[in-house]
Design an enzyme around this catalytic site. Structure first.
Site, PDB file in Angstrom:
ATOM      1  N   GLU A  90      -6.540 -40.222  28.408  1.00 54.44           N
ATOM      2  CA  GLU A  90      -6.547 -42.062  28.826  1.00 54.44           C
ATOM      3  C   GLU A  90      -6.766 -41.766  30.496  1.00 54.44           C
ATOM      4  O   GLU A  90      -6.351 -41.005  30.870  1.00 54.44           O
ATOM      5  CB  GLU A  90      -5.064 -42.701  28.611  1.00 54.44           C
ATOM      6  N   CYS A 103      -6.454 -43.596  37.762  1.00 60.56           N
ATOM      7  CA  CYS A 103      -5.946 -43.294  37.523  1.00 60.56           C
ATOM      8  C   CYS A 103      -5.837 -42.023  35.903  1.00 60.56           C
ATOM      9  O   CYS A 103      -6.352 -42.989  35.152  1.00 60.56           O
ATOM     10  CB  CYS A 103      -4.388 -44.118  37.237  1.00 60.56           C
ATOM     11  N   CYS A 110       1.074 -32.647  26.995  1.00 67.43           N
ATOM     12  CA  CYS A 110       1.684 -32.650  28.564  1.00 67.43           C
ATOM     13  C   CYS A 110       2.474 -32.089  28.107  1.00 67.43           C
ATOM     14  O   CYS A 110       3.563 -31.990  26.604  1.00 67.43           O
ATOM     15  CB  CYS A 110       2.759 -33.437  29.262  1.00 67.43           C
ATOM     16  N   CYS A 114       9.351 -34.779  29.610  1.00 69.55           N
ATOM     17  CA  CYS A 114      10.077 -35.633  29.908  1.00 69.55           C
ATOM     18  C   CYS A 114      10.883 -36.821  29.044  1.00 69.55           C
ATOM     19  O   CYS A 114       9.897 -37.192  28.334  1.00 69.55           O
ATOM     20  CB  CYS A 114       9.962 -36.199  31.047  1.00 69.55           C
ATOM     21  N   CYS A 117       9.085 -39.802  28.872  1.00 67.30           N
ATOM     22  CA  CYS A 117       7.133 -40.492  28.838  1.00 67.30           C
ATOM     23  C   CYS A 117       7.120 -40.285  27.661  1.00 67.30           C
ATOM     24  O   CYS A 117       6.582 -39.083  26.583  1.00 67.30           O
ATOM     25  CB  CYS A 117       6.927 -38.813  29.389  1.00 67.30           C
ATOM     26  N   CYS A 330       2.179 -44.342  30.937  1.00 65.80           N
ATOM     27  CA  CYS A 330       1.927 -42.942  30.483  1.00 65.80           C
ATOM     28  C   CYS A 330       1.646 -42.426  29.363  1.00 65.80           C
ATOM     29  O   CYS A 330       2.701 -42.303  28.518  1.00 65.80           O
ATOM     30  CB  CYS A 330       2.360 -42.014  31.817  1.00 65.80           C
TER      31      CYS A 330
HETATM   32  N1  SAH Z   1       3.334 -34.583  35.136  1.00 62.61           N
HETATM   33  C1  SAH Z   1       3.176 -35.686  36.681  1.00 62.61           C
HETATM   34  C2  SAH Z   1       2.077 -37.359  36.226  1.00 62.61           C
HETATM   35  C3  SAH Z   1       2.299 -37.624  35.496  1.00 62.61           C
HETATM   36  S1  SAH Z   1       2.491 -38.951  35.302  1.00 62.61           S
HETATM   37  C4  SAH Z   1       4.688 -36.485  36.699  1.00 62.61           C
HETATM   38  O1  SAH Z   1       5.320 -36.072  36.462  1.00 62.61           O
HETATM   39  O2  SAH Z   1       4.446 -36.792  38.495  1.00 62.61           O
HETATM   40  C5  SAH Z   1       2.743 -40.358  36.571  1.00 62.61           C
HETATM   41  C6  SAH Z   1       4.147 -41.299  36.842  1.00 62.61           C
HETATM   42  O3  SAH Z   1       4.871 -41.707  35.789  1.00 62.61           O
HETATM   43  C7  SAH Z   1       5.425 -39.695  36.668  1.00 62.61           C
HETATM   44  O4  SAH Z   1       6.265 -40.136  37.832  1.00 62.61           O
HETATM   45  C8  SAH Z   1       6.581 -39.911  35.396  1.00 62.61           C
HETATM   46  O5  SAH Z   1       7.577 -39.774  35.532  1.00 62.61           O
HETATM   47  C9  SAH Z   1       5.877 -42.124  35.447  1.00 62.61           C
HETATM   48  N2  SAH Z   1       6.433 -42.103  34.036  1.00 62.61           N
HETATM   49  C10 SAH Z   1       6.374 -41.427  32.585  1.00 62.61           C
HETATM   50  N3  SAH Z   1       6.388 -42.075  31.701  1.00 62.61           N
HETATM   51  C11 SAH Z   1       6.904 -43.405  32.162  1.00 62.61           C
HETATM   52  C12 SAH Z   1       7.163 -44.654  31.941  1.00 62.61           C
HETATM   53  N4  SAH Z   1       7.627 -45.424  30.506  1.00 62.61           N
HETATM   54  N5  SAH Z   1       7.463 -46.027  32.639  1.00 62.61           N
HETATM   55  C13 SAH Z   1       7.234 -45.541  33.805  1.00 62.61           C
HETATM   56  N6  SAH Z   1       6.661 -44.033  34.528  1.00 62.61           N
HETATM   57  C14 SAH Z   1       6.788 -43.626  33.550  1.00 62.61           C
END
Ligand code: SAH
Length: 338
Positions: A90, A103, A110, A114, A117, A330
């Site tokens: 995406e 973005c 990944c 997390c 996510c 994300c």
């Molecule tokens: N792996 C990298 C970049 C991709 S995620 C990182 O962790 O920074 C980009 C951002 O989106 C990160 O801060 C991640 O924690 C956040 N993110 C992921 N899922 C999310 C969600 N459901 N709501 C808000 N932010 C989210």
């Protein structure tokens, strides 16, 4: 066939020289692709027909297929791309008064898992090449007939785990002969890969480093971000301090507010203590619900959290939510189509 998007300017120039093609053609080709959005050599009419044919025997402008495009009422546009091996990623366009942000994704899936996510839930497939990363920007600019002037590696994947290709892509993103986006308008966002942060500190690049922090203690952070068990907060903060010493630039921290998990004044106090001495901005993010166990912090509590940080000398802002109506968080769009 090679993907011409995988080449940095100097590499392509050297390649042309080695192949006994005029090296100055590289500038023309870069201009056609990155400025005029040409994705086929046949339209590059200032090159001789013979040269175009020769190039076409060796190279393609490898563009992913646009599988789905969703536009939000707030101007956010979400793209789902499919590469030739069938894998999808995406990208998102976010509209701000002063900039158009792209973005982009750095990996298919990944590996970091997390808890909140959506990307992590679908597992990890592979790294993207620099050309595959760049083709997302190119594809969005073509699709919207607009020029992106701000790039954030906040799509799918952990950019620091695909370090070399991400840096190569950044060279082309910031190259005046290619996308010509200022280095300070490129952000690398990381979940806290310490080795990558230290490597970036030695890079002759002036990009923005953004750290996905999301919790102020090891206990809490390890619960939601397994990577914290490998690089704990102590290691992370130490690496950021080293980075800041070298670069002398403000670092951004991303902090998603989760209802009753990390949004109390006690958490805010711990965050203030953790970030003491670091020149930074804290972006407070409203959680975009992806069906995990977490819930979004109510706005009034988010504001109290923000005020506490500000009162304690930390620059902080609640990031405006964008694209909530089109599942722009994300990994969400890809998951819907898997
Ligand atoms: N792996 C990298 C970049 C991709 S995620 C990182 O962790 O920074 C980009 C951002 O989106 C990160 O801060 C991640 O924690 C956040 N993110 C992921 N899922 C999310 C969600 N459901 N709501 C808000 N932010 C989210």
């Amino acid at each position: 066939m090679e993907n011409i998007l995988d080449y940095e300017y100097v590499e392509l120039k050297n390649k042309f020289e080695a192949e006994k093609m005029e090296p100055y053609r590289t500038a023309q080709i870069f201009d056609w692709i990155y400025k005029k959005h040409a994705t086929s050599f046949s339209v590059m009419t200032n090159l001789s027909k013979q040269l175009r044919e020769r190039i076409s025997m060796k190279f393609v402008v490898n563009m992913p297929e646009l599988v789905k495009k969703t536009s939000s009422s707030d101007g956010t546009v979400k793209f789902l791309w499919k590469y030739s091996d069938g894998n999808t990623v995406e990208s998102v366009i976010l509209r701000y008064p002063d900039r158009l942000t792209g973005c982009i994704s750095s990996q298919v899936g990944c590996p970091l898992n997390c808890a909140f996510c959506a990307t992590g839930m679908s597992g990890y497939v592979r790294n993207l090449t620099s050309g595959e990363i760049l083709s997302q920007i190119l594809g969005m600019e073509i699709s919207e007939s607009e020029k992106i002037n701000n790039v954030v590696f906040m799509g799918m994947g952990e950019p620091m785990l695909n370090y070399d290709e991400v840096i190569r892509a950044i060279h082309v993103i910031t190259d005046p002969k290619a996308f010509k986006i200022s280095q300070r308008r490129v952000s690398i966002s990381t979940a806290g890969i310490v080795d990558g942060i230290l490597k970036l500190s030695k890079e002759p690049l002036d990009v923005i480093l953004s750290i996905s922090l999301h919790a102020p203690t090891d206990d809490k952070r390890s619960t939601i971000m397994p990577i914290n068990k490998r690089y704990n907060l102590n290691d992370l903060i130490e690496a950021i301090n080293i980075y800041q010493k070298v670069k002398d630039r403000r670092v951004t921290f991303e902090y998603i507010l989760f209802d009753k998990f990390n949004d109390s004044l006690d958490d805010a106090q711990k965050l203030v203590t953790l970030l003491k001495g670091i020149k930074c901005n804290v972006n407070l993010i409203r959680y975009n619900d992806t069906g995990s166990a977490f819930k979004k912090t109510p706005m009034d509590r988010a504001e109290i959290f923000e005020k506490f940080l500000k009162d304690n000398g930390i620059e902080s802002v609640i990031r405006a939510e964008k694209g909530a109506d089109i599942a722009a968080a994300c990994g969400q769009l890809r998951r819907q189509t898997l």
